[in-house]
Motif scaffolding. Sequence first.
Motif, PDB file in Angstrom:
ATOM      1  N   ARG A 189     -28.034  12.996  48.396  1.00  0.00           N
ATOM      2  CA  ARG A 189     -29.102  13.749  47.731  1.00  0.00           C
ATOM      3  C   ARG A 189     -28.653  14.372  46.412  1.00  0.00           C
ATOM      4  O   ARG A 189     -29.427  15.086  45.775  1.00  0.00           O
ATOM      5  N   LEU A 190     -27.415  14.134  45.992  1.00  0.00           N
ATOM      6  CA  LEU A 190     -26.916  14.741  44.759  1.00  0.00           C
ATOM      7  C   LEU A 190     -27.740  14.397  43.520  1.00  0.00           C
ATOM      8  O   LEU A 190     -27.957  15.278  42.688  1.00  0.00           O
ATOM      9  N   PRO A 191     -28.210  13.169  43.331  1.00  0.00           N
ATOM     10  CA  PRO A 191     -29.060  12.923  42.155  1.00  0.00           C
ATOM     11  C   PRO A 191     -30.314  13.801  42.144  1.00  0.00           C
ATOM     12  O   PRO A 191     -30.721  14.304  41.097  1.00  0.00           O
ATOM     13  N   GLN A 192     -30.894  14.015  43.308  1.00  0.00           N
ATOM     14  CA  GLN A 192     -32.073  14.860  43.408  1.00  0.00           C
ATOM     15  C   GLN A 192     -31.713  16.317  43.084  1.00  0.00           C
ATOM     16  O   GLN A 192     -32.446  17.010  42.386  1.00  0.00           O
ATOM     17  N   LEU A 193     -30.564  16.779  43.581  1.00  0.00           N
ATOM     18  CA  LEU A 193     -30.101  18.143  43.273  1.00  0.00           C
ATOM     19  C   LEU A 193     -29.816  18.297  41.789  1.00  0.00           C
ATOM     20  O   LEU A 193     -30.166  19.314  41.183  1.00  0.00           O
ATOM     21  N   ALA A 194     -29.156  17.316  41.199  1.00  0.00           N
ATOM     22  CA  ALA A 194     -28.794  17.397  39.782  1.00  0.00           C
ATOM     23  C   ALA A 194     -30.036  17.455  38.903  1.00  0.00           C
ATOM     24  O   ALA A 194     -30.083  18.215  37.931  1.00  0.00           O
ATOM     25  N   GLU A 195     -31.037  16.674  39.246  1.00  0.00           N
ATOM     26  CA  GLU A 195     -32.268  16.672  38.466  1.00  0.00           C
ATOM     27  C   GLU A 195     -32.966  18.027  38.537  1.00  0.00           C
ATOM     28  O   GLU A 195     -33.405  18.576  37.530  1.00  0.00           O
ATOM     29  N   ALA A 196     -33.042  18.581  39.730  1.00  0.00           N
ATOM     30  CA  ALA A 196     -33.746  19.854  39.905  1.00  0.00           C
ATOM     31  C   ALA A 196     -32.962  21.035  39.353  1.00  0.00           C
ATOM     32  O   ALA A 196     -33.546  22.042  38.983  1.00  0.00           O
ATOM     33  N   SER A 197     -31.640  20.907  39.289  1.00  0.00           N
ATOM     34  CA  SER A 197     -30.822  22.030  38.816  1.00  0.00           C
ATOM     35  C   SER A 197     -30.807  22.142  37.301  1.00  0.00           C
ATOM     36  O   SER A 197     -30.293  23.118  36.765  1.00  0.00           O
ATOM     37  N   GLY A 198     -31.323  21.158  36.620  1.00  0.00           N
ATOM     38  CA  GLY A 198     -31.329  21.206  35.158  1.00  0.00           C
ATOM     39  C   GLY A 198     -29.933  21.073  34.564  1.00  0.00           C
ATOM     40  O   GLY A 198     -29.633  21.650  33.527  1.00  0.00           O
ATOM     41  N   GLY A 199     -29.056  20.315  35.224  1.00  0.00           N
ATOM     42  CA  GLY A 199     -27.705  20.096  34.716  1.00  0.00           C
ATOM     43  C   GLY A 199     -26.667  21.068  35.260  1.00  0.00           C
ATOM     44  O   GLY A 199     -25.487  20.956  34.942  1.00  0.00           O
ATOM     45  N   ARG A 200     -27.060  22.020  36.068  1.00  0.00           N
ATOM     46  CA  ARG A 200     -26.096  22.975  36.632  1.00  0.00           C
ATOM     47  C   ARG A 200     -25.235  22.331  37.704  1.00  0.00           C
ATOM     48  O   ARG A 200     -24.124  22.756  37.950  1.00  0.00           O
ATOM     49  N   ILE A 201     -25.776  21.306  38.360  1.00  0.00           N
ATOM     50  CA  ILE A 201     -25.038  20.522  39.352  1.00  0.00           C
ATOM     51  C   ILE A 201     -24.868  19.130  38.767  1.00  0.00           C
ATOM     52  O   ILE A 201     -25.822  18.526  38.297  1.00  0.00           O
ATOM     53  N   THR A 202     -23.645  18.637  38.789  1.00  0.00           N
ATOM     54  CA  THR A 202     -23.342  17.334  38.200  1.00  0.00           C
ATOM     55  C   THR A 202     -23.669  16.219  39.177  1.00  0.00           C
ATOM     56  O   THR A 202     -23.377  16.322  40.359  1.00  0.00           O
ATOM     57  N   ASP A 203     -24.253  15.168  38.660  1.00  0.00           N
ATOM     58  CA  ASP A 203     -24.559  13.985  39.460  1.00  0.00           C
ATOM     59  C   ASP A 203     -23.399  12.999  39.322  1.00  0.00           C
ATOM     60  O   ASP A 203     -23.225  12.389  38.265  1.00  0.00           O
ATOM     61  N   PRO A 204     -22.578  12.816  40.363  1.00  0.00           N
ATOM     62  CA  PRO A 204     -21.439  11.895  40.240  1.00  0.00           C
ATOM     63  C   PRO A 204     -21.872  10.444  40.063  1.00  0.00           C
ATOM     64  O   PRO A 204     -21.151   9.656  39.471  1.00  0.00           O
ATOM     65  N   TYR A 205     -23.028  10.083  40.585  1.00  0.00           N
ATOM     66  CA  TYR A 205     -23.516   8.710  40.413  1.00  0.00           C
ATOM     67  C   TYR A 205     -23.814   8.437  38.938  1.00  0.00           C
ATOM     68  O   TYR A 205     -23.451   7.400  38.403  1.00  0.00           O
ATOM     69  N   ALA A 206     -24.475   9.376  38.274  1.00  0.00           N
ATOM     70  CA  ALA A 206     -24.797   9.208  36.856  1.00  0.00           C
ATOM     71  C   ALA A 206     -23.524   9.230  36.024  1.00  0.00           C
ATOM     72  O   ALA A 206     -23.399   8.482  35.053  1.00  0.00           O
ATOM     73  N   ALA A 207     -22.559  10.087  36.387  1.00  0.00           N
ATOM     74  CA  ALA A 207     -21.299  10.142  35.654  1.00  0.00           C
ATOM     75  C   ALA A 207     -20.549   8.814  35.772  1.00  0.00           C
ATOM     76  O   ALA A 207     -19.971   8.328  34.796  1.00  0.00           O
ATOM     77  N   ALA A 208     -20.565   8.213  36.950  1.00  0.00           N
ATOM     78  CA  ALA A 208     -19.907   6.919  37.144  1.00  0.00           C
ATOM     79  C   ALA A 208     -20.607   5.831  36.342  1.00  0.00           C
ATOM     80  O   ALA A 208     -19.954   4.971  35.736  1.00  0.00           O
ATOM     81  N   ASP A 209     -21.937   5.856  36.322  1.00  0.00           N
ATOM     82  CA  ASP A 209     -22.694   4.877  35.535  1.00  0.00           C
ATOM     83  C   ASP A 209     -22.405   5.041  34.043  1.00  0.00           C
ATOM     84  O   ASP A 209     -22.253   4.053  33.316  1.00  0.00           O
TER      85      ASP A 209
END
Length: 174
Positions: free
Chosen positions: A117-137
């Motif tokens: 669920r990290l991508p969903q958390l990262a989107e809702a946090s406005g960048g306060r939580i990093t999305d490791p999937y997006a960072a890897a991409d």
Amino acid sequence: MPPPLSSHMPDSTTQVIQISRLSFLACGLLFLALASPALAWPEAFAWTLVIPFLVAAWVVRVRTVVGPDGVVARSTFSTTTIPWESLKGIRFPKRGWARATLTDDSEVPLPVVTFGRLPQLAEASGGRITDPYAAADDARAAEAAAAESSPVNDDTASGTRDEVSEPDSDTETK
């Protein structure tokens, strides 16, 4: 045309992470399973018919809401609001749901939040939580762009590659 916003509707950046509503099917099956003994011996087993309704209430209640103001964790009997200023990080134990680590080093369980669920958390946090999937991409895209822009020494282009022929698998060796 989208419906007009009202005070009871979350804004578009708020994410509600909850147990799948498909769980109500399991509650119905549990009710059917408990109905047979309850009908056979009501004095002893009638109270068990309450269990599926308690499970359904738990499914409705338990959730984590992530929005611009912070994180709200609703567990079975309590609700904890965590403002973004108090959040130090998120830890994912081997089993169970994620835990929010606060600035005072205490931890608050985040119901239903898993690593997936990290991508969903990262989107809702406005960048306060990093999305490791997006960072890897992003890292893969940067690596691919760097590989395309740098000159590559390709032996096949210069004709210096030696060709080695493989023996046919159909031939017998004696």
